[in-house]
Enzyme design. Sequence first.
Site, PDB file in Angstrom:
ATOM      1  N   GLU A  28       0.124  -2.616  12.891  1.00  0.00           N
ATOM      2  CA  GLU A  28       0.258  -3.998  12.899  1.00  0.00           C
ATOM      3  C   GLU A  28       0.770  -4.674  14.111  1.00  0.00           C
ATOM      4  O   GLU A  28       0.880  -6.054  14.222  1.00  0.00           O
ATOM      5  CB  GLU A  28       1.310  -4.433  11.739  1.00  0.00           C
ATOM      6  CG  GLU A  28       0.667  -3.926  10.276  1.00  0.00           C
ATOM      7  CD  GLU A  28       1.798  -3.960   9.339  1.00  0.00           C
ATOM      8  OE1 GLU A  28       1.388  -4.088   8.166  1.00  0.00           O
ATOM      9  OE2 GLU A  28       3.134  -4.083   9.725  1.00  0.00           O
ATOM     10  N   TRP A  70       0.745  -1.095   0.051  1.00  0.00           N
ATOM     11  CA  TRP A  70      -0.089  -0.182   0.029  1.00  0.00           C
ATOM     12  C   TRP A  70       0.817   1.252  -0.063  1.00  0.00           C
ATOM     13  O   TRP A  70       0.264   2.265  -0.525  1.00  0.00           O
ATOM     14  CB  TRP A  70      -0.804   0.009   1.268  1.00  0.00           C
ATOM     15  CG  TRP A  70      -0.245   0.140   2.400  1.00  0.00           C
ATOM     16  CD1 TRP A  70       0.775  -0.282   3.057  1.00  0.00           C
ATOM     17  CD2 TRP A  70      -0.693   1.222   3.509  1.00  0.00           C
ATOM     18  NE1 TRP A  70       1.206  -0.007   4.375  1.00  0.00           N
ATOM     19  CE2 TRP A  70       0.370   0.982   4.733  1.00  0.00           C
ATOM     20  CE3 TRP A  70      -1.474   2.128   3.657  1.00  0.00           C
ATOM     21  CZ2 TRP A  70      -0.033   1.986   5.794  1.00  0.00           C
ATOM     22  CZ3 TRP A  70      -1.791   2.794   4.717  1.00  0.00           C
ATOM     23  CH2 TRP A  70      -0.700   2.606   5.630  1.00  0.00           C
ATOM     24  N   ASP A  71       2.009   1.016   0.310  1.00  0.00           N
ATOM     25  CA  ASP A  71       3.258   2.144   0.336  1.00  0.00           C
ATOM     26  C   ASP A  71       3.108   3.061  -0.882  1.00  0.00           C
ATOM     27  O   ASP A  71       2.943   4.093  -0.956  1.00  0.00           O
ATOM     28  CB  ASP A  71       4.589   1.856   0.411  1.00  0.00           C
ATOM     29  CG  ASP A  71       4.636   0.790   1.642  1.00  0.00           C
ATOM     30  OD1 ASP A  71       3.809   0.170   2.020  1.00  0.00           O
ATOM     31  OD2 ASP A  71       5.867   0.586   1.909  1.00  0.00           O
ATOM     32  N   LYS A 123       1.908   0.960  16.396  1.00  0.00           N
ATOM     33  CA  LYS A 123       3.137   0.800  15.629  1.00  0.00           C
ATOM     34  C   LYS A 123       3.225   2.107  14.721  1.00  0.00           C
ATOM     35  O   LYS A 123       4.425   2.546  14.599  1.00  0.00           O
ATOM     36  CB  LYS A 123       2.929  -0.625  14.794  1.00  0.00           C
ATOM     37  CG  LYS A 123       4.149  -0.881  13.983  1.00  0.00           C
ATOM     38  CD  LYS A 123       4.022  -1.899  12.950  1.00  0.00           C
ATOM     39  CE  LYS A 123       5.085  -2.340  12.088  1.00  0.00           C
ATOM     40  NZ  LYS A 123       5.166  -3.467  11.262  1.00  0.00           N
ATOM     41  N   GLN A 124       2.324   2.562  13.996  1.00  0.00           N
ATOM     42  CA  GLN A 124       2.500   3.690  13.139  1.00  0.00           C
ATOM     43  C   GLN A 124       1.189   4.517  13.054  1.00  0.00           C
ATOM     44  O   GLN A 124       0.028   3.964  13.490  1.00  0.00           O
ATOM     45  CB  GLN A 124       2.975   3.018  11.800  1.00  0.00           C
ATOM     46  CG  GLN A 124       1.861   2.304  11.066  1.00  0.00           C
ATOM     47  CD  GLN A 124       2.643   1.482   9.742  1.00  0.00           C
ATOM     48  OE1 GLN A 124       3.316   0.748   9.624  1.00  0.00           O
ATOM     49  NE2 GLN A 124       1.845   1.793   8.630  1.00  0.00           N
TER      50      GLN A 124
END
Length: 795
Positions: A499, A360-361, A611-612
């Site tokens: 994640e 998806w980046d 996580k992000q």
Amino acid sequence: MWKPHDKAILPVPDQGEEGVNAATPFLSVRVPFAVDPRWALVEAGFDHNCEPGIESIFTVANGYVGTRGSLDERAGPSSPVTYLAGVFTGTGGAGGVLKLAELPDWTHLRVLVEGVPLSLETGTTLDHRRILDLQHGVLFRQWRHQDDRGRVTALTYARAVCLHDRHLLLQSVTVTPENYEGDITIQSATSNPQSEIHWSSELKGNAALLLGQTDRGTTIAMASHSRLEHEKGLESVGNGSGEACAEQWVWRAQRGAAARFDRSVVVYSSREVRDPAEAATGHVRRAAETGLAANLLRHAQAWEERCCASEVEVVGDETAQRALRFAVYHLNSAVNPQDERVSIGARALSGPTYKGHVFWDTEIYLLPFYTFTDPAAARSLLQYRFHTLPAARDRARRLGYQGALYAWESADTGADVTPETVRAPDGRVVQVLTGIQEHHISADIAYAVWQYWQATADEEFFLTAGADILIETARFWATRGRVEPDGRYHIRTVIGPDEYHESVDDNAYTNVMAQWNLERAADTVDWLRSHRADVWPIISERVRVTPDEPDSWRRTAALMVTGFDRATNLFEQFAGFFDLEELDLQPYRPMSVPIDVTIGRERTQRAQVVKQADVVALSALFWERFPVAVHEANVRYYAPRTAHGSSLSPALHAVVSARLGEADLAAQYFYDAAAIDLAHHGGKSAGGVHIATLGGLWQAAVFGMGGIRLREEGLVVAPHLPSNWDRLSFPLQWRGRRISVTIDREPGQVTVDFRSGEPMTIELSQGSMQRITSHHRYVAHRVGPGWSAWQESKR
């Protein structure tokens, strides 16, 4: 904070106003352009422990081929690899490993003095530098070596993977004996990698040919032509082993007399042509006739044009400027607008991590850069998703859903190639659930399609590909969840961007993206029916839209659980997140190792540790969708809980912080993102540069500090410069128009240069909206919390 002296890649020392001329001792390979020190990254000295990361950072690539910046003669733990985009080897699926093809090492070159090879690991290194010219896309290297007998040899190298001719690779080395005379030998060998490709070699006239066949049936041809020029004349064919991939030149060198070796290599595969061998050998002969210097100049000119179309300039912060030039260099290196059946892997063409797989980046972190600076490249990346739509449909069907579910990790066909297990940092083998549960990628791709269409008005793409993607991804979301007894639509058992938490229900990012995807698909059908009634029957037949589907998508979107609480303005990241253990992350910062390693995977899953950017990512993507108070509340809540365990995270936090007016905090996030590749000699980059992070840096500067937002009728500029950024300027393209935006801290001024195109509107935050026309300049000044009226002048 990443500081310039924190073991970072440093700029070239000042060489005067004229820059670094390639004819000076700094660069004795004669090329017809100067290296501007402000555009150069330098690795001085040699540390074999840092070599893998340095090789990634100094990659030269053009979206078709990428070659890591390895030393020509090899030293230390070198990983000399050349990657070919779109060609994979191995097998996907259960137990299989599908990875990007590795080509023979065309750069391998040894220089011997009286039969003894020169090496950084023997004798004395008097000087050694690798110089990456970010403005011209050329890797230079300067090396002065003294052997055990006191003989000093100066060597200067140049390497390029051409932009004007994506099949052409160039290498040159100049060798000068400074204080001796004697026999010097150059050995040129194209060594075969240990891979699933079987290679054979032969001579085709004065060109050496390597021919390979992958285990998936793709033929690859590499043809090379070399020549040596020294004081006695020109030698166009080497002598030695007689093998097509190994050549040797020996000459009696005089003190101070330079010799230059040039090599041109051409790569083709059966993806592009029917007969790669014939195409490669013919092409390399023509390249040899043109000459290396002329080809290098054409490449440099093409690269400089790309720089002009995409450069972000920062005045006042050299660290940020260097990071942005590095980012734009690799972003331009990663894409090939001429091939719509390839996309960009998570480490581009610079390293082996993630094996060239596409995530998806690409759509969320990379597409905006290309959409606004190189629309043809953006279109080619989205066409890759269109060509892999059949695989996405098949994946949805096999899992019991309708529409299209894109692969979490994709390669050439679009089939999912996510590994089933990985080895955790503590050595345990754990199951990989992202390929099974991280479904937001279908909405991410839809988001990129819509943003591209809104920014480019590329109706042909929308009618032939974009509408199909929007409709089929909406169909997936319409069946991925269900309406439950509470009357709401739930999507269960997913993984969001965070994640650390798996198998969760109603992840806010996933559900809001799905909701948006459903709404935009319905809008697409309405627009096609009303604006393109001539082609709507064709599209409707192609994707088999039933009359009631758009309304059903809107109903589903309206019933979607998003986790939003009007009382607090917070999105709950997923059902039950607020009930998890509160964990103060401050004692663990800065985190040299991921938090899930520090406190354990199980405790991380039980805690409010992110996580992000997850909910914060919604603020970055949907600024106009929610009030500023919502963005403020969620950033305040989730930022302290975010461990930034992914390289993707800091840049999006920078975007949102800047939009909230906290520009210095945004700059801190920006530096954190830049440090991932540039600090500590690229220690984190051994597996390749973090290309999504580099796309995020561009977004942080342009969408965050520059405040650019997309509107139906034009663009919004709402700038927030960090306190040490005196000026920020960048070019943009919007629906065929070309503009440049400059933001000056003092005297608080925004300047828009309209370079070409039909009239459009530009709007300032809390200021006026102006219809602007080409070949005019528009200036507005800060007045209190708002802006003055635009002042117009001819350019």
